[in-house]
Scaffold this active site. Structure first.
Site, short mmCIF file in Angstrom:
data_model
loop_
_atom_site.label_atom_id
_atom_site.label_comp_id
_atom_site.label_asym_id
_atom_site.label_seq_id
_atom_site.Cartn_x
_atom_site.Cartn_y
_atom_site.Cartn_z
N SER A 144 0.85 -1.20 0.00
CA SER A 144 0.00 0.00 0.00
C SER A 144 0.88 1.24 0.00
O SER A 144 2.09 1.17 0.25
CB SER A 144 -0.86 0.01 1.26
OG SER A 144 -0.04 0.34 2.39
N ASP A 145 0.30 2.38 -0.25
CA ASP A 145 1.03 3.61 -0.01
C ASP A 145 0.97 3.86 1.50
O ASP A 145 0.28 3.14 2.24
CB ASP A 145 0.45 4.78 -0.82
CG ASP A 145 1.48 5.88 -1.02
OD1 ASP A 145 1.37 6.63 -1.98
OD2 ASP A 145 2.40 5.97 -0.18
N ALA A 146 1.67 4.89 1.96
CA ALA A 146 1.79 5.13 3.40
C ALA A 146 0.41 5.33 4.02
O ALA A 146 -0.31 6.26 3.67
CB ALA A 146 2.67 6.35 3.65
N SER A 190 -2.26 4.04 3.43
CA SER A 190 -3.43 4.06 2.54
C SER A 190 -4.39 2.91 2.80
O SER A 190 -5.55 2.95 2.37
CB SER A 190 -3.00 4.07 1.06
OG SER A 190 -2.38 2.87 0.70
#
Ligand code: GLC
Length: 745
Positions: free
Chosen positions: A271-273, A275
């Site tokens: 995932s993104d940070a 997210s």
């Protein structure tokens, strides 16, 4: 052709079978490990974030970490991880190795502007070597988001507006990071991001929602991801934003149907940070546990988080049947296979002495300088003011605060750099003109200028800046005096490095901080003026284009940037870069890209507004050289071909100057009729060709069915139309040299 899959060995299967569900879930959590200069509490992080992480390591509940660049820290944390894991499983270290680690290369949009896949591969090979030496196993790069709205600050991290160029750049970056195979020595995993469509954020406002048609997704935004996957990228990062109403990180259609089945990706998805946690923020998930369930069931393998993970609640979800063990095993298997491919199951530690030697390698700095020289784009050179002849210059004025700022020479997304060794434009010109006959003077001309709202990266401090409280009138007067007394003025303008990148969108393209007034005052002295631009997005250069004879875009040129700029200004290096985006005249034209359809009244394409041209100031693919080139004698290998056949287009490229140079010859296609209305032009071939002064070379492009295929919203499938194709070849997207061919039914 690869798909990013790390082969699963019997050893991995045996290890997986021996793990408890709690251990398996621990492998699916990745923590930031922030080592902030001040206490974490000052940075708004709860408690001490590092304590949270070390507790997770001790409990075997962390499979990966990010933001560790010090080899000693990496080894310390790795020992904690191995000790905390019941089966001694080490962690995977990931990091934002975007354009170098210790040796900072030009920013990614600059590398794309080189249109040189070999140069790009070499840059990321060096970056991978430095990263692996300090214990980083994986780069959250390349960013392959197509960007057609320069208000969006992250365009600096990608390869611009065009899927064909961006695909070539993406593949080159993956090859550079990963080498010949996943786990190759001195190489790291490539993690293309942000899947998918992030660059189309409404209004260019970073993180805001994206609405994209299927045809835009399949024809424009997904091809660079496909190229990265075909090049073997081992990881993909899911995006922050809502795509067509569904957050990308919880979007099963996107992460499974499109990514796995459509693009054939077999690596692991991170995932993104935060997210995954954000699925609750988006009001998509009911709460944090639900966010974890939705993300895992959508196809997310590894959750990247700063604080309490959503995946920390998967144990209960497993117990009550909201997720199943088979799904968890699939993710854990991918991550264990990667750790084995990297050799971490045998030796997860780094040699701290060897790291110091690798980081100091002078060959890396030379590669960074060469990349900066190969990325610069000469936008204008009226009267051939450039290259400057050192023999005819007794006094040279360098003007503008960016000329003397090490941090702004490096650009955003830098962390482990050596500021002191960074060569600014002023430094580079001074050391280039070391003979005493040429005096180099300097004036900032304007007080330091700043963003209206602080950057998210300010927690690392904003380093060297000129005095923001300087007397503006006195600064300007000093700059005017300095320019008046000089034979040539080099005015360095642009944006500070924190005005571009993540969380750095803006509502205009104006030059910030009164730099236009400074430039106008310098030009008004009558001293011949060169503009050197430091930016990662197009800025409003309408006045400069009319009043300044020479304009050189050098982007953020990196550790040896000043040396490269001096070599370009004085002719030891010849600019050959080309714009990877269309350059709007003003923000009111956005979105501005060349691959639009003909629509109604195409003859008025340039006059769609009554108050401004509706054409770019500089077209996609634009870039001048100190040499000049002409194109002639276009040919096609066959006037008519079958749907499944290729055709070869040839053209003569002549260097009509007395200066050797390198030209990027470009080929554009237009389909005259078929299942959909197709763009007036699409880049479908480019070649960087060295042409000696006065010489002519023949360049050939092959147009296969792959270059003619597209996804049609009429048939809702991929099509290859029988039709007539217009072909243009030339020096940019406005090329006029034309030929054509027919594809038979
Ligand atoms: C950031 C960015 C992403 C980056 C990640 C880790 O917010 O969106 O590109 O790789 O977090 O720093």
């Amino acid at each position: 052709m690869s798909s990013g899959k790390a082969e699963v060995s019997p050893r991995v299967e045996k290890l997986l079978a021996s793990m408890t569900p709690a251990e398996k879930i621990g492998q699916l959590i990745q923590y930031f490990y922030f080592q902030l200069p001040e206490s974490d509490v000052d940075s708004g992080l709860p408690e001490r974030q590092t304590d949270l992480v070390e507790q997770a390591l001790a409990a075997g509940r962390a499979g990966s970490l990010l933001f560790v660049t010090d080899p000693a820290t990496s080894n310390r944390l790795q020992r904690q991880a191995v000790a905390g894991s019941a089966h001694g499983i080490p962690v995977l270290f990931g990091f934002d190795v975007i354009h170098g680690l210790r040796t900072i290369f030009p920013v990614p949009i600059a590398l794309a502007a080189s249109w040189n896949p070999e140069l790009i591969e070499q840059a990321q090979t060096v970056a991978a070597r430095e990263a692996r030496a300090v214990g980083i196993h994986w780069a959250f790069a390349p960013m392959v988001d197509i960007a057609r709205d320069p208000r969006w600050g992250r365009m600096i991290e990608g390869a611009g507006e065009d899927p064909f160029l961006a695909a070539a750049v993406a593949a080159a970056q993956v090859r550079g990071f990963q080498g010949s195979h996943l786990g190759a020595d001195e190489h790291i995993i490539a993690g293309p991001k942000h899947f998918a469509g992030y660059g189309a954020a409404v209004g260019g406002r970073d993180y805001d929602e994206v609405d994209l048609s299927d045809q835009e997704l399949w024809n424009t935004y997904l091809p660079p991801f496909q190229a990265a996957i075909d090049a073997g990228a081992g990881n993909i990062m899911s995006a922050y934003m809502d795509l067509n109403g569904v957050p990308a990180t919880g979007n099963r259609w996107l992460l499974h149907d499109v990514l796995r089945e459509g693009l054939g990706f077999e690596g692991f998805v991170v995932s993104d940070a935060n997210s995954a946690r954000d699925l609750e923020t988006h009001h998509f998930a009911a709460d944090l546990p639900d966010a974890g369930v939705r993300a895992l069931n959508a196809g997310l393998d590894l959750e990247m988080t700063i604080v309490e993970p959503a995946y920390g609640h998967l144990d209960e979800a497993l117990a009550d049947g909201r997720v199943d063990l088979e799904r968890i095993d699939a993710s854990v298997r991918r991550l264990l296979a990667v750790k084995e491919a990297l050799g971490l199951l045998d030796n997860p530690f780094v040699d701290e002495d060897a790291a110091r030697v690798t980081l100091a390698d002078p060959a890396h700095r030379d590669a960074a300088r060469e990349a900066a020289e190969g990325s610069a784009v000469l936008l204008r050179n009226e009267g051939d003011l450039l290259p400057l002849a050192a023999t005819s210059v007794q006094k040279l004025a360098v003007i503008g605060p960016l000329a003397d700022s090490k941090r702004d020479t490096l650009g955003p997304w830098i962390f482990d750099y050596d500021l002191e060794e960074t060569v600014t434009v002023l430094d580079g010109i001074r050391s280039h003109l070391e003979q005493p006959t040429v005096e180099v003077t300097y004036a900032a001309g304007v007080p330091a200028f700043a963003r209206k709202y602080p950057s998210m990266f300010d927690m690392w401090g904003d380093g060297s800046r000129a005095d923001e409280n300087a007397d503006a009138e006195a600064e300007l007067a000093n700059a005017v005096r300095t320019a008046t007394e000089a034979d040539v003025a080099v005015v360095v303008i642009g944006e500070r490095q924190d005005m571009i990148g993540e969380h750095a969108s803006r509502a205009s393209l104006d030059l910030p901080g009164n730099q236009l007034a400074l430039l106008q005052a310098v030009v008004a002295t009558g001293t011949p003026t060169v503009v050197v631009l430091l930016s990662g997005r197009p800025l409003d250069l309408r006045w400069a284009q009319e009043n300044v004879p020479a304009i050189l875009q050098v982007w953020y040129p990196g550790t040896r940037g000043g040396e490269a700029v001096a070599n370009l200004l004085f002719g030891q290096a010849v600019p050959g870069g080309k714009l990877p985006f269309s350059w709007p005249r003003t923000a009111g034209q956005i979105p501005m890209h060349y691959a639009h359809t003909r629509s109604h009244s195409p003859e008025n394409q340039g006059r769609r507004y009554w108050d401004e041209e509706s054409t770019p100031l500089y077209p996609f693919g634009h870039g001048l050289s100190y040499a000049t080139f002409e194109y002639a004698n276009p040919s096609v290998s066959a006037a008519s071909v079958g749907r499944d056949e290729s055709v070869t287009v040839g053209v003569d490229v002549t260097n009509t100057s007395g200066q050797d140079g390198v030209e990027v010859a470009q080929l554009y296609l237009h389909q005259r009729y078929g299942s959909s209305s197709r763009p007036v032009r699409l880049l479908k071939g480019f070649q960087r060709v060295p042409v000696a002064a006065g010489q002519t070379i023949r360049v050939e492009f092959t147009i296969s069915p792959a270059e003619r295929r597209y996804w049609s919203s009429a048939t809702r499938d991929w099509v290859l139309d029988a039709t007539v194709f217009d072909v243009w070849v030339g020096t940019n997207s406005e090329a006029e040299l034309h030929t054509e061919f027919t594809v038979q039914r």
